[in-house]
Design an enzyme around this catalytic site. Structure first.
Site, PDB file in Angstrom:
ATOM      1  CB  VAL A  11      -0.954   0.014   1.217  1.00 37.48           C
ATOM      2  CG1 VAL A  11      -1.684   1.341   1.320  1.00 37.48           C
ATOM      3  CG2 VAL A  11      -1.948  -1.130   1.128  1.00 37.48           C
ATOM      4  CD  GLU A 154      -5.592  -0.308   0.766  1.00 39.85           C
ATOM      5  OE1 GLU A 154      -5.860  -0.600  -0.409  1.00 39.85           O
ATOM      6  OE2 GLU A 154      -5.586  -1.142   1.699  1.00 39.85           O
ATOM      7  CG  PHE A 155     -11.318   1.348  -1.520  1.00 37.83           C
ATOM      8  CD1 PHE A 155     -12.081   0.589  -0.636  1.00 37.83           C
ATOM      9  CD2 PHE A 155     -11.281   2.720  -1.329  1.00 37.83           C
ATOM     10  CE1 PHE A 155     -12.802   1.192   0.398  1.00 37.83           C
ATOM     11  CE2 PHE A 155     -12.002   3.332  -0.306  1.00 37.83           C
ATOM     12  CZ  PHE A 155     -12.768   2.567   0.559  1.00 37.83           C
ATOM     13  CE  LYS A 209      -9.498  -1.748   3.176  1.00 36.33           C
ATOM     14  NZ  LYS A 209      -8.604  -1.789   2.072  1.00 36.33           N
ATOM     15  CB  CYS A 265      -7.531  -7.198   2.213  1.00 33.62           C
ATOM     16  SG  CYS A 265      -6.138  -6.113   1.907  1.00 33.62           S
ATOM     17  CE  LYS A 326      -5.309  -9.959  -6.524  1.00 31.08           C
ATOM     18  NZ  LYS A 326      -6.100  -8.751  -6.568  1.00 31.08           N
ATOM     19  NE  ARG A 333       0.453 -10.938   2.639  1.00 27.45           N
ATOM     20  CZ  ARG A 333       0.531  -9.607   2.698  1.00 27.45           C
ATOM     21  NH1 ARG A 333       0.530  -9.012   3.867  1.00 27.45           N
ATOM     22  NH2 ARG A 333       0.637  -8.897   1.593  1.00 27.45           N
TER      23      ARG A 333
HETATM   24  C1  UDX Z   1      -8.954  -6.654  -1.854  1.00 27.74           C
HETATM   25  C2  UDX Z   1      -9.922  -5.534  -2.247  1.00 27.74           C
HETATM   26  O1  UDX Z   1     -10.449  -5.798  -3.550  1.00 27.74           O
HETATM   27  C3  UDX Z   1      -9.219  -4.198  -2.200  1.00 27.74           C
HETATM   28  O2  UDX Z   1     -10.117  -3.149  -2.495  1.00 27.74           O
HETATM   29  C4  UDX Z   1      -8.658  -4.013  -0.793  1.00 27.74           C
HETATM   30  O3  UDX Z   1      -8.071  -2.795  -0.605  1.00 27.74           O
HETATM   31  C5  UDX Z   1      -7.701  -5.146  -0.489  1.00 27.74           C
HETATM   32  O4  UDX Z   1      -8.407  -6.379  -0.583  1.00 27.74           O
HETATM   33  P1  UDX Z   1      -7.051  -8.091  -3.004  1.00 27.74           P
HETATM   34  O5  UDX Z   1      -6.838  -8.743  -1.678  1.00 27.74           O
HETATM   35  O6  UDX Z   1      -5.857  -7.653  -3.771  1.00 27.74           O
HETATM   36  O7  UDX Z   1      -7.957  -6.768  -2.844  1.00 27.74           O
HETATM   37  O8  UDX Z   1      -7.837  -9.130  -3.894  1.00 27.74           O
HETATM   38  P2  UDX Z   1      -9.183  -9.172  -4.743  1.00 27.74           P
HETATM   39  O9  UDX Z   1      -8.865  -8.972  -6.165  1.00 27.74           O
HETATM   40  O10 UDX Z   1     -10.209  -8.303  -4.158  1.00 27.74           O
HETATM   41  O11 UDX Z   1      -9.585 -10.709  -4.527  1.00 27.74           O
HETATM   42  C6  UDX Z   1      -9.699 -11.227  -3.198  1.00 27.74           C
HETATM   43  C7  UDX Z   1      -9.949 -12.709  -3.229  1.00 27.74           C
HETATM   44  O12 UDX Z   1     -11.264 -12.981  -3.684  1.00 27.74           O
HETATM   45  C8  UDX Z   1      -9.032 -13.528  -4.107  1.00 27.74           C
HETATM   46  O13 UDX Z   1      -8.634 -14.692  -3.403  1.00 27.74           O
HETATM   47  C9  UDX Z   1      -9.881 -13.894  -5.301  1.00 27.74           C
HETATM   48  O14 UDX Z   1      -9.495 -15.124  -5.889  1.00 27.74           O
HETATM   49  C10 UDX Z   1     -11.254 -14.014  -4.647  1.00 27.74           C
HETATM   50  N1  UDX Z   1     -12.366 -13.782  -5.578  1.00 27.74           N
HETATM   51  C11 UDX Z   1     -12.527 -12.566  -6.160  1.00 27.74           C
HETATM   52  C12 UDX Z   1     -13.277 -14.797  -5.802  1.00 27.74           C
HETATM   53  O15 UDX Z   1     -13.164 -15.909  -5.281  1.00 27.74           O
HETATM   54  N2  UDX Z   1     -14.353 -14.546  -6.635  1.00 27.74           N
HETATM   55  C13 UDX Z   1     -14.546 -13.338  -7.234  1.00 27.74           C
HETATM   56  O16 UDX Z   1     -15.533 -13.189  -7.952  1.00 27.74           O
HETATM   57  C14 UDX Z   1     -13.600 -12.314  -6.990  1.00 27.74           C
END
Ligand code: UDX
Length: 448
Positions: A11, A154-155, A209, A265, A326, A333
């Site tokens: 971040v 932040e998002f 948030k 997160c 992902k 993590r």
């Molecule tokens: C997330 C939030 O999107 C972000 O705004 C925040 O600040 C931090 O947390 P991130 O952890 O990078 O971001 O991942 P994100 O792309 O949101 O995906 C989170 C998890 O959900 C992943 O494990 C992904 O595989 C899973 N996911 C996402 C699903 O299983 N199905 C979906 O449709 C979307």
């Protein structure tokens, strides 16, 4: 105004680089000397698209610098952004020690009026606690400066963080109206492009948030719950998802069923929100359900394999494609692959693992169990191991684009367990895979 960003994690670094890109004079400060040394050499310590080039560009332009010297940084800056980690303690509570340590250091060393901007994800009321820290330290110092504490969550999604910063859906600013007016100017280059600023009370911003992450996690768990029904009633969750997505009230985002969410997160923020709610004697049924469904879904792969092999997984040779939580990141993590690996190792399987970028991070997590784990350099290498089954745990594009005919050829009668629904059922049928298990769709068996 000079902006200091404390914490050069994902971040903090993205924030510092993007603020510099917007034309500000930014210094990124961290107490970790190895991290800062890497950054000073022009290297990026994290895997994040667009970030390495942006860091180099902004350093060369003289708008971004790095330091371990917190004192000098605090003296020079007028805007102090706290972007340190808030990991989950054993009881689910967010660990705020790093945030408070930075706040304390700023309060002890500040020599002029300024703003403290909280970027870290912190429980509601943390801004008030930081104000108290300042007040106490100023009393002890017997001198006082005007320091406004603002929440600016932040998002940023890992893998898309630079884009998410520069093309944000909205900028949330929480605090006293006068302070927000000043801070709004920092974001002027983005607001000029039409990105809205939403101003609110600081506590509302802090809660927004957590609410955003809980909402997104709830959509995923909801779809995973529906996927259980879908399988049993012989429906197709992908068709259901398309039907839902077209409803403007629902929209298409975060509706993919799979083997659960992970990352730094969602899991921790749901825990922290539950902890806050329980402390306030608020019912946490929904939050618990989101978490429970997610934990359960991480066992989906092991359950399919148990069913397929009637419980006999000992010495089965299983390929695993995808380790990161992902695609687009090397972050392990809370990755669902960790649960898959643990369960299969417990049952005595032999694993052949591949991920385009996360193997170094994954290796550090399994140092003691490595005799049953072979790390592979490509999908092709995984497929050479005469597998009894192949699992997809992360939907990297290179897996989705890999020819099913080649998978079929290597697997022969072995099943493909697709935890991320990478393939269209018609394509699987056309490739004549022997057995294909996917989330929320009935298994295809012996299609040949
Ligand atoms: C997330 C939030 O999107 C972000 O705004 C925040 O600040 C931090 O947390 P991130 O952890 O990078 O971001 O991942 P994100 O792309 O949101 O995906 C989170 C998890 O959900 C992943 O494990 C992904 O595989 C899973 N996911 C996402 C699903 O299983 N199905 C979906 O449709 C979307």
């Amino acid at each position: 105004m000079k902006i200091a960003v404390y914490g050069a994690g994902y971040v903090g670094l993205v924030t510092a680089a993007c603020l510099a890109k917007m034309g500000h004079d930014v210094i990124s400060a961290d107490i970790n000397p190895e991290r800062i040394a890497l950054l000073l050499q022009g290297e990026c310590p994290i895997y994040e698209a667009m970030l390495p080039a942006l860091l180099i560009e902004q350093c060369e332009l003289g708008r971004l610098s790095f330091t371990t010297n917190l004192q000098d940084t605090i003296h020079d800056a007028q805007i102090h952004m706290i972007a340190t980690g808030t990991p989950c303690l054993a009881n689910g509570q967010a660990d705020l020690s790093q945030v408070f340590a930075v706040a304390q250091c700023i309060a002890e060393n500040i020599k002029q009026d300024g703003f403290v901007v909280i970027k870290s994800t912190v429980p509601v009321g943390t801004g008030d606690r930081i104000e108290n820290i300042f007040s106490e330290i100023f009393n002890a110092r017997k001198e006082r400066f005007e320091v406004a504490v603002v929440s600016n969550p932040e998002f940023l999604r890992e893998g898309n963080a630079v884009h998410d910063f520069l093309y944000a859906d909205r900028i949330i600013l929480g605090g006293e109206p006068d302070a927000l007016l000043c801070l709004e100017q920092i974001y002027q280059p983005l607001t000029a492009e039409g990105i809205p600023v939403i101003k609110m009370q600081r506590r509302s911003a802090e809660l927004t948030k957590y609410a955003a992450n809980a909402m997104l996690a709830s959509r995923i768990s909801f779809m995973n719950q529906i996927s259980w029904i879908s399988t049993k009633v012989d429906a197709d969750i992908e068709e259901v998802r398309k039907g839902l997505s077209a409803d403007k009230r629902i929209g298409p985002a975060f509706l993919h069923a799979g083997i659960g969410y992970g990352g730094s997160c969602f899991p921790k923020d749901i825990q922290a929100l539950m902890h806050t709610s329980k402390a306030l004697d608020i019912d946490v049924t929904l939050l618990e359900a989101i978490d429970h469904i997610n934990m359960r879904q991480k066992n989906w792969v092991a359950e399919q394999l148990m069913t397929h092999f009637k419980g006999a997984l000992k010495d089965k040779r299983i390929g695993i494609l995808g380790l990161a939580f992902k695609p687009g990141t090397d972050d392990m993590r809370e990755a669902s692959s960790l649960v898959v690996i643990e369960r299969l190792l417990e049952m005595g399987s032999e694993l052949f693992l591949y991920d385009p970028v996360a193997i170094p991070a994954a290796k550090t997590m399994f140092t003691e169990k490595s005799e049953k784990m072979s790390w592979c350099a490509s999908i092709d290498e995984v497929l050479t191991h005469r597998l009894d089954a192949l699992v997809i745990a992360t939907e990297w594009p290179e897996f989705k684009n890999y020819p099913l005919a080649l998978i079929r050829q290597s697997l022969e009668d072995a099943p493909l367990i697709d935890g991320r629904n990478c393939f269209d059922l018609e394509a699987v049928k056309a490739a004549k895979l022997s057995s294909y298990y996917s989330v929320g769709r009935i298994p295809l068996r012996e299609v040949i």
